[in-house]
Design a protein around this motif. Structure first.
Motif, PDB file in Angstrom:
ATOM      1  N   ARG A 167       0.341  -1.323   0.196  1.00 37.22           N
ATOM      2  CA  ARG A 167       0.079  -0.035   0.132  1.00 37.22           C
ATOM      3  C   ARG A 167       0.349   1.053  -0.138  1.00 37.22           C
ATOM      4  O   ARG A 167       1.616   1.464   0.814  1.00 37.22           O
ATOM      5  CB  ARG A 167      -1.093   0.156   1.094  1.00 37.22           C
ATOM      6  N   TYR A 168       0.816   1.534  -1.301  1.00 37.86           N
ATOM      7  CA  TYR A 168       1.831   3.100  -1.345  1.00 37.86           C
ATOM      8  C   TYR A 168       0.614   4.602  -0.922  1.00 37.86           C
ATOM      9  O   TYR A 168       0.375   4.483  -1.207  1.00 37.86           O
ATOM     10  CB  TYR A 168       1.925   3.656  -2.699  1.00 37.86           C
ATOM     11  N   PHE A 169       1.878   5.166   0.345  1.00 36.80           N
ATOM     12  CA  PHE A 169       1.485   6.263   0.265  1.00 36.80           C
ATOM     13  C   PHE A 169       1.810   7.114  -0.239  1.00 36.80           C
ATOM     14  O   PHE A 169       1.684   7.134  -1.533  1.00 36.80           O
ATOM     15  CB  PHE A 169       1.561   7.334   2.186  1.00 36.80           C
ATOM     16  N   TYR A 219       4.644  11.261   2.603  1.00 35.79           N
ATOM     17  CA  TYR A 219       5.605  11.550   1.442  1.00 35.79           C
ATOM     18  C   TYR A 219       6.243  10.511   1.827  1.00 35.79           C
ATOM     19  O   TYR A 219       7.819  10.439   2.504  1.00 35.79           O
ATOM     20  CB  TYR A 219       5.713  12.525   1.475  1.00 35.79           C
ATOM     21  N   ILE A 220       6.374   9.535   0.709  1.00 39.58           N
ATOM     22  CA  ILE A 220       7.723   8.756   0.256  1.00 39.58           C
ATOM     23  C   ILE A 220       7.981   8.865  -1.056  1.00 39.58           C
ATOM     24  O   ILE A 220       7.864   8.526  -2.178  1.00 39.58           O
ATOM     25  CB  ILE A 220       6.886   7.640   0.845  1.00 39.58           C
ATOM     26  N   GLU A 223      12.165   6.412  -5.176  1.00 40.25           N
ATOM     27  CA  GLU A 223      13.567   4.912  -4.917  1.00 40.25           C
ATOM     28  C   GLU A 223      13.474   4.222  -3.872  1.00 40.25           C
ATOM     29  O   GLU A 223      13.285   2.929  -3.512  1.00 40.25           O
ATOM     30  CB  GLU A 223      14.464   5.659  -4.863  1.00 40.25           C
ATOM     31  N   ASP A 224      12.735   4.722  -2.359  1.00 43.50           N
ATOM     32  CA  ASP A 224      11.926   4.007  -1.790  1.00 43.50           C
ATOM     33  C   ASP A 224      11.376   2.753  -1.963  1.00 43.50           C
ATOM     34  O   ASP A 224      11.203   1.667  -1.146  1.00 43.50           O
ATOM     35  CB  ASP A 224      11.652   4.948  -0.365  1.00 43.50           C
ATOM     36  N   ILE A 225       9.377   3.455  -2.500  1.00 39.02           N
ATOM     37  CA  ILE A 225       9.205   2.095  -3.346  1.00 39.02           C
ATOM     38  C   ILE A 225       9.689   1.088  -3.802  1.00 39.02           C
ATOM     39  O   ILE A 225       9.447  -0.009  -3.622  1.00 39.02           O
ATOM     40  CB  ILE A 225       8.210   3.071  -3.857  1.00 39.02           C
ATOM     41  N   ALA A 226      10.677   2.015  -4.281  1.00 41.02           N
ATOM     42  CA  ALA A 226      11.095   0.854  -5.356  1.00 41.02           C
ATOM     43  C   ALA A 226      11.701  -0.331  -4.635  1.00 41.02           C
ATOM     44  O   ALA A 226      12.030  -1.592  -4.648  1.00 41.02           O
ATOM     45  CB  ALA A 226      12.557   1.360  -6.439  1.00 41.02           C
ATOM     46  N   SER A 227      12.181   0.438  -3.641  1.00 43.51           N
ATOM     47  CA  SER A 227      13.568  -0.313  -2.521  1.00 43.51           C
ATOM     48  C   SER A 227      12.470  -2.270  -1.966  1.00 43.51           C
ATOM     49  O   SER A 227      12.680  -3.416  -1.559  1.00 43.51           O
ATOM     50  CB  SER A 227      14.167  -0.114  -2.212  1.00 43.51           C
ATOM     51  N   GLY A 249       5.123   3.980   3.594  1.00 44.30           N
ATOM     52  CA  GLY A 249       5.931   4.955   3.951  1.00 44.30           C
ATOM     53  C   GLY A 249       6.673   5.475   5.270  1.00 44.30           C
ATOM     54  O   GLY A 249       7.304   4.279   5.289  1.00 44.30           O
ATOM     55  N   ARG A 250       6.866   6.662   5.726  1.00 48.65           N
ATOM     56  CA  ARG A 250       7.857   6.803   6.213  1.00 48.65           C
ATOM     57  C   ARG A 250       7.735   6.972   7.404  1.00 48.65           C
ATOM     58  O   ARG A 250       8.158   7.181   8.927  1.00 48.65           O
ATOM     59  CB  ARG A 250       8.477   8.232   6.232  1.00 48.65           C
ATOM     60  N   GLY A 251       6.006   6.752   7.676  1.00 48.55           N
ATOM     61  CA  GLY A 251       5.421   7.224   9.260  1.00 48.55           C
ATOM     62  C   GLY A 251       6.116   8.435   9.964  1.00 48.55           C
ATOM     63  O   GLY A 251       5.850   8.884  10.537  1.00 48.55           O
TER      64      GLY A 251
END
Length: 323
Positions: A167-169, A219-220, A223-227, A249-251
Motif C-alpha cells: 500500500r503506497y502512501f 510522503y515517500i 526510490e524507497d517504493i522501488a527498494s 511510508g515513512r511514518g
C-alpha cells in the motif's frame, strides 16, 4: 528467475524495474504505453507492448520468458477520473488483475506482488494508519485496489502462491531527472506547474484540525517504493507461504503548507504566498502510515527525506520543462 513487471515503463514501474535489475534479477516488462515510455527502461530489458487484459499476450510472455514472479503495477490511478468512469476503472484494475492472475495460475507462477494504495483506507481517524486500520475506500479507485488485494490473497491461498500487497502512501521524487513523474495530478508536480507559470500555489482548505490547519500526509520517495519491491521479491522467493499486506511510508507527517514551502524554497520561487481555496470533498485531515510491519516483515525502512524527494522531482521537472 524472471520477474514480469506490468506497467514497468511508467513512473513508478520504471523505478521498480531498475531496482530489480540492480539487484541482479531478470526482468521482462508488459506495458500498453498509455502512460509509459520505453525510454525509461534500462538497456537490455525486454518490453512487450500490450494490455494486461490480453490473455494470449500474457500466456506467451510468461512462457517465452520463463516467468516465475510477477509485480503487477499496471492500473488506472486518478481518484476523480474513477468517480467519473467507474466501469472503466473496474475493468482496467480488477478485470486486468484477474486476467493476470488467471494466466499466472495456468503458468504455475509462484510469486506475486501487487501495487496497492493508501486509498483503500479512505478517511481514517487515527494518528498512524496500520494494516489493521479498517478499510473504507471513498472512490472507485480505492475500491478497485481493495478488491485487488482480496483477490490476490484468495488466489495465493487457493493455489499456493506467495503474495504481497504493498500500500503506497504519497509518492514523489525521482532516481534520475529523466525518470521524473510526467503527470500533474499530485501535490508536488501541481505546485511546480503553477509556480512555473507564474501562478500562485493552491492549498485546499486551512481549517482542518491540524497544527497549521492544512492536511497532513506521509510522503515517500519513489526510490524507497522501488527498494520495498525488491525486499518483497526477496521475501517471496525465500518464503513460499508468505501472504503479506504492508504499508509503504515513512511514518512521518508533513502538512500541505509545509510541503508547499519546501517546494518554493527548493525551486527558487519564494515570496509567493499560497492561495487558500475551499476544501476538496473527501480529503481527510491526516493520513500517515505506520511503517512498523514492513520493517518487521521485510527488514525495510525508507531512507530519503522530504527535501530529497522535492529536489529530485524538481530536477526532473526542469528537464521536461526547460522553458
Amino acid at each position: 528467475m524472471t520477474w514480469m513487471i506490468t506497467g514497468g515503463a511508467g513512473y513508478i514501474g520504471s523505478h521498480v524495474v531498475r531496482a530489480l535489475v540492480a539487484d541482479g534479477q531478470q526482468v521482462v516488462v508488459v506495458d500498453d504505453l498509455s502512460t509509459g515510455d520505453p525510454e525509461r527502461l534500462p538497456a537490455g530489458v525486454p518490453l512487450v507492448r500490450g494490455t494486461v487484459l490480453d490473455r494470449a499476450l500474457l500466456d506467451r510472455t510468461l512462457s517465452e520468458h520463463d516467468v516465475q514472479g510477477i509485480v503487477h503495477i499496471a492500473a488506472k490511478k486518478q481518484v476523480a477520473e474513477s468517480v467519473e468512469r467507474p466501469l472503466w476503472y473496474y475493468r482496467e484494475n480488477v478485470e486486468g488483475l484477474r486476467t493476470v492472475l488467471e494466466a499466472a495460475v495456468e503458468a504455475r507462477v509462484q510469486r506475486f506482488v501487487l501495487s496497492s494504495s493508501a486509498a483503500v483506507y479512505g478517511m481514517p481517524d487515527v494518528d498512524l494508519v496500520t494494516e489493521q486500520t479498517p478499510c473504507e475506500p471513498m472512490s472507485p479507485y480505492g475500491e478497485t485496489k481493495l478488491a485487488g488485494e482480496w483477490l490476490v490473497t484468495a488466489v495465493g491461498r487457493a493455489h499456493g502462491m506467495a503474495t504481497a500487497s504493498l500500500r503506497y502512501f504519497n509518492v514523489a521524487g525521482a532516481a534520475a531527472p529523466e525518470l521524473g513523474d510526467p503527470g500533474i495530478f499530485n501535490l508536488v508536480p501541481m505546485v511546480f506547474d503553477r509556480l512555473s507559470r507564474g501562478q500562485t500555489p493552491l492549498i485546499f482548505g486551512d481549517d482542518y484540525p491540524t497544527p497549521d490547519g492544512t492536511c497532513i500526509r506521509d510522503y515517500i520517495h519513489v526510490e524507497d517504493i522501488a527498494s520495498a519491491h525488491v525486499a518483497a521479491a526477496r521475501r517471496l522467493t525465500e518464503d513460499s507461504k508468505a501472504a503479506l499486506v504492508l504499508n509503504i511510508g515513512r511514518g512521518e507527517g508533513v502538512s500541505v503548507a509545509e510541503m508547499v514551502g519546501i517546494i518554493q524554497e527548493i525551486s527558487g520561487h519564494t515570496g509567493i504566498a499560497p492561495e487558500v481555496t475551499a476544501r476538496r470533498p473527501g480529503d481527510p485531515a491526516r493520513v500517515v502510515a505506520s511503517a512498523d510491519a514492513i520493517g518487521r516483515e521485510l527488514g525495510w525502512k525508507a531512507v530519503y527525506d522530504v527535501r530529497e524527494m522535492v529536489a529530485s522531482a524538481w530536477a526532473g521537472w526542469q528537464l521536461r520543462h526547460p522553458e
